[in-house]
Write a protein that holds these residues in place. Structure first.
Motif, mmCIF file in Angstrom:
data_model
loop_
_atom_site.group_PDB
_atom_site.id
_atom_site.type_symbol
_atom_site.label_atom_id
_atom_site.label_comp_id
_atom_site.label_asym_id
_atom_site.label_seq_id
_atom_site.Cartn_x
_atom_site.Cartn_y
_atom_site.Cartn_z
ATOM 1 N N LEU A 85 0.844 -1.179 0.000
ATOM 2 C CA LEU A 85 0.000 0.000 0.000
ATOM 3 C C LEU A 85 0.885 1.238 0.000
ATOM 4 O O LEU A 85 1.762 1.382 0.853
ATOM 5 N N LYS A 86 0.659 2.105 -0.952
ATOM 6 C CA LYS A 86 1.512 3.283 -1.106
ATOM 7 C C LYS A 86 0.670 4.549 -1.094
ATOM 8 O O LYS A 86 -0.409 4.597 -1.678
ATOM 9 N N SER A 87 1.177 5.588 -0.421
ATOM 10 C CA SER A 87 0.485 6.875 -0.412
ATOM 11 C C SER A 87 0.765 7.626 -1.700
ATOM 12 O O SER A 87 1.857 7.542 -2.260
ATOM 13 N N VAL A 88 -0.244 8.356 -2.162
ATOM 14 C CA VAL A 88 -0.096 9.154 -3.386
ATOM 15 C C VAL A 88 -0.872 10.451 -3.214
ATOM 16 O O VAL A 88 -1.861 10.515 -2.500
ATOM 17 N N ASP A 89 -0.392 11.497 -3.873
ATOM 18 C CA ASP A 89 -1.184 12.719 -3.966
ATOM 19 C C ASP A 89 -2.330 12.450 -4.930
ATOM 20 O O ASP A 89 -2.116 11.989 -6.057
ATOM 21 N N ASP A 90 -3.554 12.724 -4.470
ATOM 22 C CA ASP A 90 -4.733 12.333 -5.247
ATOM 23 C C ASP A 90 -5.799 13.418 -5.156
ATOM 24 O O ASP A 90 -6.532 13.503 -4.169
ATOM 25 N N VAL A 91 -5.859 14.243 -6.181
ATOM 26 C CA VAL A 91 -6.805 15.366 -6.169
ATOM 27 C C VAL A 91 -8.247 14.885 -6.207
ATOM 28 O O VAL A 91 -9.117 15.428 -5.515
ATOM 29 N N GLU A 92 -8.529 13.844 -6.980
ATOM 30 C CA GLU A 92 -9.907 13.442 -7.212
ATOM 31 C C GLU A 92 -10.459 12.511 -6.143
ATOM 32 O O GLU A 92 -11.635 12.614 -5.771
ATOM 33 N N ASN A 93 -9.636 11.593 -5.654
ATOM 34 C CA ASN A 93 -10.150 10.586 -4.718
ATOM 35 C C ASN A 93 -9.321 10.502 -3.439
ATOM 36 O O ASN A 93 -9.199 9.433 -2.845
ATOM 37 N N GLY A 94 -8.745 11.622 -3.028
ATOM 38 C CA GLY A 94 -7.933 11.631 -1.824
ATOM 39 C C GLY A 94 -8.732 11.291 -0.577
ATOM 40 O O GLY A 94 -9.933 11.557 -0.491
ATOM 41 N N ARG A 95 -8.058 10.706 0.387
ATOM 42 C CA ARG A 95 -8.701 10.321 1.658
ATOM 43 C C ARG A 95 -8.296 11.257 2.806
ATOM 44 O O ARG A 95 -9.070 11.471 3.720
#
Length: 540
Positions: free
Chosen positions: A492-502
């Motif tokens: 499991l890796k963290s990512v910058d996610d504009v649309e589906n960020g948690r």
């Protein structure tokens, strides 16, 4: 602990400071969004803390504090509105909360130890010179940003400016500055750095102009900054539940949900808004988030500055300083070193001497409550290293440090006692109260700055929420191992996610141009709430 309905959006807000409350108020307007706000303290407000019953009537009647002290409110955190103007979102809140404030702009200034202060005209002239230089520094920063090295400090630029750009020989020539004034400019320029809780040698010249200030006066709130908290909290609706004394210990997230472990149990949600102060993130981000945050956010957290503004309230039996001045400033120089005689007179120990020495080499300053209330109370300040050293002292030890510093300039504190006269030890306060933001586990400092090697971009990275992705192979230190679909383990890796960020971020440290302010914190809470609502319901 979850909300029963799965048809709604579940949001957890971590932190009940002004950014968290502002977000909660905006989110509560949507009936399909259910919010749990987790606050570690036993109160809301974060770094806004107002004491309304600090001084009891009994204490006042005992004579240990001056008459009228029990009627006042005391702000140990935020206490200023920076820019009283309708453009500032605090302006409307101030009107609603019937907040009273005063513009404070008068001061007494001392060049060196001794009872003689600077004449008012000379002090005013020095201030004008310094503000003019600060304006030039910010203008230079904006116009030459690409040329300025990341490690160039404001102190370095100021030294070069005074050596190369000004001259003290021709009064009619360009950039003329009297030698006497020129000598005191570096000391008074510390004021700007101290206000931003960052040592002048660490202020980034490249980003000197980063903060966008609202127009209007900078004004001191005199009837309690907690009124801001009350106004914002009053807007919360029934779809918000607030849980105090819930210390967040772990934030786990994946593609579908977020799990927040606290000292009082586990909470799950679709999204989390993290409003933890930068000081807490600096201390805990590597162990708090699972998987760890993307490298860009970790680096920003590490690079940004987070300084401490320290306050101590000193209650005197009578006023021996200028009655109608809001501030007393003591310029640092080679002469502002503690007197061994005074150190002995006040019985300072080694820790106190260290704190006093550092404090006197900074721009020592106080604000007086005499102009507002006609009550002899001084608020002593310290920042950076001096603040950290003061916080390590007891209230009594810190009080004696400040008395010793003042005695270098006010000999009345040293006079032999005479019957019927308030001099010497009879003037010494026996009660004081101090802030301890650096030692506070839920703050670890006061507010954010941009030091050398950091940039405005480090504030901007928090604008993008964080999501997570499952991968088949380990690809970096941001990864963690987690089970999915039975016993099958994936990465499991963290990512910058504009649309589906948690994971979303708010707080003064996430505002690229209004950091280090209450209005900045409030605006980021509103900003992130709009993002969360704009994303709509999560995809399961």
């Amino acid at each position: 602990m979850t909300f029963p309905s799965q048809s709604t959006q579940r949001v957890i807000i971590i932190g009940g400071g002004i950014s968290g409350l502002a977000a909660a108020r905006e989110l509560s307007k949507d009936p399909n969004t259910h919010v749990t706000l987790l606050e570690a303290r036993n109160r809301l407000g974060g770094r806004i803390v107002t004491h309304r019953n600090l001084i009891s009537k009994e204490l006042e009647l005992s004579g240990q504090v001056p008459a009228g002290s029990s009627d006042l409110v005391y702000d140990f955190g935020a206490s200023w509105i920076h820019g009283v103007d309708p453009a500032n979102p605090l302006y409307e809140i101030a009107q609603t909360g019937q907040i009273e404030y005063v513009h404070t702009d008068s001061d007494t200034m001392f060049k060196r130890p001794g009872p003689i202060s600077m004449p008012g005209e000379e002090s005013d002239h020095l201030w004008r010179v310094v503000w003019d230089i600060l304006d030039k520094a910010q203008e230079y920063s904006g116009e030459h940003r690409d040329e300025i090295p990341e490690d160039k400090s404001f102190k370095e630029w100021l030294t070069e400016y005074l050596e190369k750009e000004v001259q003290s020989t021709d009064p009619k020539g360009e950039n003329y500055l009297e030698e006497e004034v020129r000598k005191w400019v570096p000391g008074l320029a510390m004021y700007w750095a101290d206000e931003n809780a960052i040592p002048v040698e660490k202020v980034s010249m490249k980003w000197m102009d980063a903060e966008d200030i609202f127009p209007g006066d900078h004004s001191l709130v005199i009837n309690g900054f907690d009124r801001v908290v009350k106004v914002v909290s009053a807007g919360l609706k029934s779809n918000i539940r607030v849980l105090l004394e819930h210390v967040v210990e772990k934030i786990e997230y994946d593609e579908t949900e977020v799990r927040v472990s606290t000292s009082r149990g586990l909470f799950t949600a679709d999204k989390v808004l993290c409003t933890l102060p930068l000081g807490v993130l600096k201390a805990q981000h590597s162990t708090l988030f699972h998987p760890q945050l993307p490298a860009s956010k970790q680096q920003a957290i590490d690079r940004l500055g987070f300084g401490t503004m320290y306050k101590i309230l000193l209650f005197f039996p009578t006023c021996f300083w200028p009655l109608h001045k809001h501030f007393i400033n003591f310029l640092p120089s080679t002469l502002t070193i503690p007197s061994p005689t005074l150190i002995q007179h006040f019985g300072l120990n080694e820790k106190q001497v260290e704190a006093l020495t550092v404090y006197m080499q900074d721009l020592a300053n106080y604000s007086s409550l005499m102009p507002q209330y006609n009550i002899p109370i001084l608020v002593g300040y310290a920042t950076n290293r001096a603040a950290e050293l003061m916080e390590r002292l007891s209230d009594e030890e810190a009080r004696m440090v400040y008395l010793c510093q003042m005695a270098h300039y006010f000999p009345i504190l040293l006079q032999d006692e005479k019957e019927g006269e308030l001099v010497g030890r009879k003037l010494w306060p026996t009660i004081s109260y101090m802030s301890r933001w650096n030692q506070d586990p839920f703050a670890k400092g006061s507010y954010t700055s941009i030091p050398i090697h950091a940039s405005q971009k480090d504030l901007e990275v928090f604008d993008v929420p964080v999501g997570a992705r499952f991968y088949g192979t380990l690809s970096g230190e941001d990864d963690c191992e987690q089970e999915k679909e039975g016993d099958l383990k994936q990465r499991l890796k963290s990512v910058d996610d504009v649309e589906n960020g948690r994971i979303f971020f708010a707080g003064e440290h996430t505002s690229p141009s209004r950091f280090a302010s209450v209005h900045g914190a409030l605006m980021t809470g509103q900003r992130e709430a709009a993002k969360i609502l704009g994303q709509g319901l999560p995809l399961h």
